[in-house]
Design a protein around this motif. Structure first.
Motif, short mmCIF file in Angstrom:
data_model
loop_
_atom_site.label_atom_id
_atom_site.label_comp_id
_atom_site.label_asym_id
_atom_site.label_seq_id
_atom_site.Cartn_x
_atom_site.Cartn_y
_atom_site.Cartn_z
N MET A 1 0.84 -1.20 0.00
CA MET A 1 0.00 0.00 0.00
C MET A 1 0.88 1.26 0.00
O MET A 1 0.51 2.27 -0.59
N TYR A 2 2.03 1.18 0.62
CA TYR A 2 2.97 2.30 0.57
C TYR A 2 3.44 2.51 -0.87
O TYR A 2 3.50 3.65 -1.35
N GLY A 3 3.74 1.42 -1.56
CA GLY A 3 4.14 1.52 -2.97
C GLY A 3 3.03 2.10 -3.81
O GLY A 3 3.28 2.89 -4.73
N LEU A 4 1.79 1.72 -3.51
CA LEU A 4 0.64 2.27 -4.24
C LEU A 4 0.55 3.77 -4.02
O LEU A 4 0.31 4.53 -4.96
N ALA A 5 0.76 4.22 -2.79
CA ALA A 5 0.71 5.66 -2.50
C ALA A 5 1.75 6.41 -3.32
O ALA A 5 1.47 7.50 -3.84
N LYS A 6 2.93 5.84 -3.47
CA LYS A 6 3.98 6.47 -4.28
C LYS A 6 3.58 6.51 -5.76
O LYS A 6 3.79 7.52 -6.43
N LEU A 7 2.98 5.44 -6.25
CA LEU A 7 2.53 5.40 -7.65
C LEU A 7 1.45 6.45 -7.90
O LEU A 7 1.44 7.12 -8.94
N ILE A 8 0.53 6.60 -6.95
CA ILE A 8 -0.54 7.59 -7.08
C ILE A 8 0.05 8.99 -7.14
O ILE A 8 -0.36 9.82 -7.96
N LYS A 9 1.02 9.26 -6.28
CA LYS A 9 1.64 10.58 -6.24
C LYS A 9 2.34 10.91 -7.56
O LYS A 9 2.31 12.05 -8.02
N GLU A 10 2.97 9.92 -8.18
CA GLU A 10 3.72 10.13 -9.42
C GLU A 10 2.82 10.18 -10.66
O GLU A 10 3.24 10.70 -11.69
N ALA A 11 1.62 9.66 -10.57
CA ALA A 11 0.73 9.57 -11.74
C ALA A 11 0.06 10.90 -12.04
O ALA A 11 -0.25 11.68 -11.15
N ASP A 12 -0.18 11.13 -13.34
CA ASP A 12 -0.95 12.30 -13.76
C ASP A 12 -2.46 12.03 -13.61
O ASP A 12 -3.22 12.92 -13.26
N LYS A 13 -2.85 10.80 -13.90
CA LYS A 13 -4.26 10.39 -13.79
C LYS A 13 -4.32 9.01 -13.15
O LYS A 13 -3.49 8.14 -13.44
N VAL A 14 -5.31 8.82 -12.28
CA VAL A 14 -5.51 7.53 -11.62
C VAL A 14 -6.95 7.09 -11.89
O VAL A 14 -7.89 7.85 -11.70
N ILE A 15 -7.09 5.85 -12.35
CA ILE A 15 -8.41 5.29 -12.63
C ILE A 15 -8.55 4.04 -11.77
O ILE A 15 -7.74 3.12 -11.86
N ILE A 16 -9.60 4.03 -10.94
CA ILE A 16 -9.84 2.91 -10.03
C ILE A 16 -11.00 2.08 -10.54
O ILE A 16 -12.09 2.61 -10.80
N LEU A 17 -10.77 0.80 -10.69
CA LEU A 17 -11.80 -0.14 -11.13
C LEU A 17 -12.12 -1.04 -9.94
O LEU A 17 -11.34 -1.90 -9.56
N ASP A 18 -13.29 -0.80 -9.35
CA ASP A 18 -13.66 -1.51 -8.12
C ASP A 18 -15.06 -2.04 -8.23
O ASP A 18 -16.01 -1.40 -8.33
#
Length: 100
Positions: A83-100
């Motif tokens: 989840m820490y890695g995910l937080a870093k990916l979110i911070k670096e991304a221009d757009k985030v799309i969540i499929l839930d």
């Protein structure tokens, strides 16, 4: 553009097809495309369509804790994360799309 897709939906939902099509479109436009698998979305990581996306340039990450809970052993082309890695990916991304 850096796009991040977060897949938390089961692999037999419409969300899986959406993930594949949107990732293919992103890659065809030369966007940096990453996919993070978590929860029941981890079951998707073993499907051939995901391996093809990685072969075409997408980066695949998965939550190691969720994989262990579900007894899933992802392929070597997918990177173990958290989840820490995910937080870093979110911070670096221009757009985030969540499929839930």
């Amino acid at each position: 553009m850096k796009l991040l897709f977060i897949m938390a939906s089961n692999p037999y939902s419409n969300d899986f097809n959406t993930l594949v099509k949107m990732s293919q479109a992103s890659l065809s436009r030369k966007h940096e495309t990453s996919i993070f698998f978590m929860g029941n979305g981890l079951y998707s990581i073993v499907r051939d369509e995901i391996k093809q996306l990685v072969e075409n340039g997408a980066k695949a990450f998965y939550c190691a804790h969720n994989a262990e809970q579900r007894k899933i052993k992802p392929e070597s082309w997918a990177e173990s994360s958290s989840m820490y890695g995910l937080a870093k990916l979110i911070k670096e991304a221009d757009k985030v799309i969540i499929l839930d």
